[in-house]
Design an enzyme around this catalytic site. Sequence first.
Site, PDB file in Angstrom:
ATOM      1  N   CYS A  50     -54.983  10.091-102.134  1.00 19.44           N
ATOM      2  CA  CYS A  50     -56.103  10.410-102.814  1.00 19.44           C
ATOM      3  C   CYS A  50     -56.163   9.672-104.291  1.00 19.44           C
ATOM      4  CB  CYS A  50     -56.553  11.876-103.072  1.00 19.44           C
ATOM      5  SG  CYS A  50     -56.561  12.636-101.356  1.00 19.44           S
ATOM      6  N   ASN A  88     -56.461  15.729-105.971  1.00 18.85           N
ATOM      7  CA  ASN A  88     -55.507  15.076-105.368  1.00 18.85           C
ATOM      8  C   ASN A  88     -54.170  16.058-105.376  1.00 18.85           C
ATOM      9  OD1 ASN A  88     -53.386  13.197-104.526  1.00 18.85           O
ATOM     10  ND2 ASN A  88     -53.192  12.256-106.684  1.00 18.85           N
ATOM     11  N   GLY A  89     -53.898  16.399-104.088  1.00 18.03           N
ATOM     12  CA  GLY A  89     -52.702  17.169-103.872  1.00 18.03           C
ATOM     13  C   GLY A  89     -52.716  18.005-102.878  1.00 18.03           C
ATOM     14  N   LYS A 133     -42.599  -2.501 -91.001  1.00 15.92           N
ATOM     15  CA  LYS A 133     -43.961  -3.200 -91.626  1.00 15.92           C
ATOM     16  C   LYS A 133     -44.642  -3.537 -90.429  1.00 15.92           C
ATOM     17  CE  LYS A 133     -43.594  -2.902 -94.757  1.00 15.92           C
ATOM     18  NZ  LYS A 133     -43.103  -2.567 -95.957  1.00 15.92           N
ATOM     19  N   HIS A 152     -26.507   1.354 -76.332  1.00 17.98           N
ATOM     20  CA  HIS A 152     -26.334   2.713 -75.977  1.00 17.98           C
ATOM     21  C   HIS A 152     -27.718   3.157 -75.679  1.00 17.98           C
ATOM     22  CE1 HIS A 152     -22.310   2.705 -77.046  1.00 17.98           C
ATOM     23  NE2 HIS A 152     -22.651   1.758 -77.896  1.00 17.98           N
ATOM     24  N   LYS A 191     -50.903   4.499-100.118  1.00 17.03           N
ATOM     25  CA  LYS A 191     -49.886   3.821-100.848  1.00 17.03           C
ATOM     26  C   LYS A 191     -49.084   4.778-101.516  1.00 17.03           C
ATOM     27  CE  LYS A 191     -47.974   0.288-102.468  1.00 17.03           C
ATOM     28  NZ  LYS A 191     -47.272  -0.456-101.624  1.00 17.03           N
ATOM     29  N   TRP A 248     -57.484  10.732 -98.986  1.00 15.24           N
ATOM     30  CA  TRP A 248     -56.384  10.751 -97.747  1.00 15.24           C
ATOM     31  C   TRP A 248     -56.501  12.043 -97.455  1.00 15.24           C
ATOM     32  CZ3 TRP A 248     -51.927  12.668 -96.335  1.00 15.24           C
ATOM     33  CH2 TRP A 248     -51.221  12.065 -95.146  1.00 15.24           C
ATOM     34  N   GLU A 286     -46.743  -0.398 -89.198  1.00 18.41           N
ATOM     35  CA  GLU A 286     -47.950  -0.172 -90.193  1.00 18.41           C
ATOM     36  C   GLU A 286     -49.010  -1.163 -90.261  1.00 18.41           C
ATOM     37  OE1 GLU A 286     -46.164   1.158 -94.416  1.00 18.41           O
ATOM     38  OE2 GLU A 286     -45.292  -0.572 -93.715  1.00 18.41           O
ATOM     39  N   GLU A 331     -36.801  -2.311 -91.375  1.00 18.91           N
ATOM     40  CA  GLU A 331     -37.928  -2.571 -92.381  1.00 18.91           C
ATOM     41  C   GLU A 331     -38.815  -3.444 -91.519  1.00 18.91           C
ATOM     42  OE1 GLU A 331     -38.944  -1.479 -94.999  1.00 18.91           O
ATOM     43  OE2 GLU A 331     -40.187  -2.926 -95.687  1.00 18.91           O
ATOM     44  N   ARG A 355     -54.840   4.385-102.324  1.00 19.97           N
ATOM     45  CA  ARG A 355     -54.132   5.802-102.166  1.00 19.97           C
ATOM     46  C   ARG A 355     -54.883   6.463-100.964  1.00 19.97           C
ATOM     47  NH1 ARG A 355     -51.612   6.852-107.101  1.00 19.97           N
ATOM     48  NH2 ARG A 355     -51.990   9.186-106.597  1.00 19.97           N
TER      49      ARG A 355
HETATM   50  C1  F6R Z   1     -44.002   1.108 -96.312  1.00 17.00           C
HETATM   51  C2  F6R Z   1     -44.204   2.014 -97.635  1.00 17.00           C
HETATM   52  C3  F6R Z   1     -43.650   3.299 -97.329  1.00 17.00           C
HETATM   53  C4  F6R Z   1     -42.905   3.697 -98.821  1.00 17.00           C
HETATM   54  C5  F6R Z   1     -42.668   5.133 -98.762  1.00 17.00           C
HETATM   55  C6  F6R Z   1     -42.072   5.451-100.263  1.00 17.00           C
HETATM   56  O1  F6R Z   1     -44.391  -0.133 -96.353  1.00 17.00           O
HETATM   57  O2  F6R Z   1     -44.666   1.529 -98.526  1.00 17.00           O
HETATM   58  O3  F6R Z   1     -42.786   3.521 -96.543  1.00 17.00           O
HETATM   59  O4  F6R Z   1     -42.091   2.916 -99.073  1.00 17.00           O
HETATM   60  O5  F6R Z   1     -43.718   5.981 -98.850  1.00 17.00           O
HETATM   61  O6  F6R Z   1     -42.806   5.354-101.463  1.00 17.00           O
HETATM   62  P1  F6R Z   1     -42.489   4.965-102.891  1.00 17.00           P
HETATM   63  O7  F6R Z   1     -41.424   3.917-102.712  1.00 17.00           O
HETATM   64  O8  F6R Z   1     -43.665   4.815-103.601  1.00 17.00           O
HETATM   65  O9  F6R Z   1     -41.668   6.280-103.157  1.00 17.00           O
END
Ligand code: F6R
Length: 612
Positions: free
Chosen positions: A2, A100-101, A489, A508, A607, A74, A492, A485, A27
């Site tokens: 949010c 937000n929260g 990616k 396995h 984000k 969000w 997402e 990773e 966000r």
């Molecule tokens: C993936 C991504 C998330 C963040 C995770 C932690 O692309 O961005 O998995 O890495 O939410 O966020 P931070 O690094 O802001 O604590």
Amino acid sequence: MCGIVGYTGPKQAYPIVLKGLQRLEYRGYDSSGVALLKDGKLSVYKKKGKVAELEQEMLQKDSSAHIGIGHTRWATHGEPSDRNAHPHRSANGRFAMIHNGIIENYAQLKNELVSKGYSFSSDTDTEVLLNFIEHIQTNNNCDVEEALRIALKRVTGAYCILLIDEQDPDTIIAARKGSPLVIGVGKGEHFLASDASPIIEYTKEVVYVNDYELAIVKPDQLILKNLGNEKITPYITTLDMELAAIEKGGYDHFMLKEIFEQPSTIYDCLRGRLDANAGTITMGGIEKNFEQLINANRIMIVACGTSWHAGLVAEYIIEEICRIPVEVEYASEFRYRNPIVNKGDVIIAISQSGETADTLVALEKAKENGAFIFGVVNVVGSSIARISHAGAYTHAGHEIGVASTKAFTGQLAVLMMMALKMAIKKGTITQERYQQLLNELQDVPEKVNAILKNAEELKTIAHKYKDAGDFLFLGRGYNFPIALEGALKLKEISYIHAEGYPAAEMKHGPIALVDEKLPVVFIATKDSYHEKIVSNMQEIKARKGKIISIITQGDHISPTLSDDVFSIPPADELIAPIISVIPLQLLSYYTGIAKGIDVDKPRNLAKSVTVE
Ligand code: F6R
């Protein structure tokens, strides 16, 4: 999660709030809304969907007020819909509020209010909190500030709220606990937002509000108080950020811009710290507390998502060259289980946003138990940066694309420098090896640049496999976290199911998935595991899986086993993850684009994950 924005001053509030919401859309983008106060009349407009929907809705409305608040959501409590969108209005219509929260005890508060005759027009915890404030205000016949203080003492959970009152024509009241709030101080005007991006265009002077603080914000006055009603002197800092950093700069998407920025963000991260000629690494924040780190009995790395993957790479490197035991914990698990944190243990917290709720609470808990915390954080002045005893910023700049890219390579660069600094001090690495790794690290920006020049090759590969239902990513050693990773990616950004595995672990279980339709991405760079990973490629090929391999230039064996190949410059195996991740970022970007997905705002994600 949010985004919230507010403005009070001589300008029209709506255009500022709208632009701010567009900047904060990363966000959350389930719905958005604004509340505007003009001539003692409060108007609330809100709409399901992205901010563009709200903008459309507002075309015919009077938006000439000089005070306003806005929210991009969000969803947590209640589905994305117009009625659950913020701002919410109190039952008597006097107040409008955004939040937000998460208010964890909202059900209990709601029951209390229902028993007093309240009914609700949304499913949100926010509306409950707002009516709780309203109830206290009317019942105690006190001012709203007092009502807010009383209410917040009863609340458990996290919040950043902005509230406007129909009876107070130019004041925004704000409060925070656990969710970020920045106040921009202009000339006769104030701006409020979840981060500095909506503010930077108007002023660089900001105040970061702390937990349990209340801000009473008027055009020409900012009063900060604690919940005990004592005044606090606002500490004004100057933002070190330019407007260009938060715009797309000619790229189609922020994600692509951020991928392509990596040669310079990694360079910025190393600059002033790494001096390969002098054989030195200077990291002020680490040096002050260096003894804690090098004498650690054990290092615990706490993070989430992509940052957790950076932690896994760091585990391999620190154990290899510093010989200190390392454990990497998901912050969300760490905070709820009963981990053993002994005297002499050190925590490294990794976070791009510095606001991730799980990481923040895990650190609070570790700190209470006496742990020493080093933060590896991107956002300057963020909550995790502030709660850490010491640390190093990644200097990757503002990351807006929801999928983390440049922050990840920044994290790896910082962690690598920390590990090298510890290793040479502890004497667990030879001078020659140390110097070799310094030289290699210094060359990373150039190697990343070379990879980016061939980005189109990955576009072709992405088009070929975009309709696959599943993907497997396999790597060994330092490249195993990069396989994780790569899979994250792709999930997402393209919504394709993907799994990352250590290549040898594949037999396995996951090998059962392999058939002629399954693309398997091997991160098969030349390192001490290379022969082993080539055998794993054989195993996939024997089962007719489609092999896409990321290989080191000059490798002649892997291409014979692969359907598609992308070559990257040679690098020491400890340094390789920083460069081998780049093609995987591009592969997911181009796959997402080929599938018509809004890669900067993929569904269900946000984000900055400020709820647990
Ligand atoms: C993936 C991504 C998330 C963040 C995770 C932690 O692309 O961005 O998995 O890495 O939410 O966020 P931070 O690094 O802001 O604590």
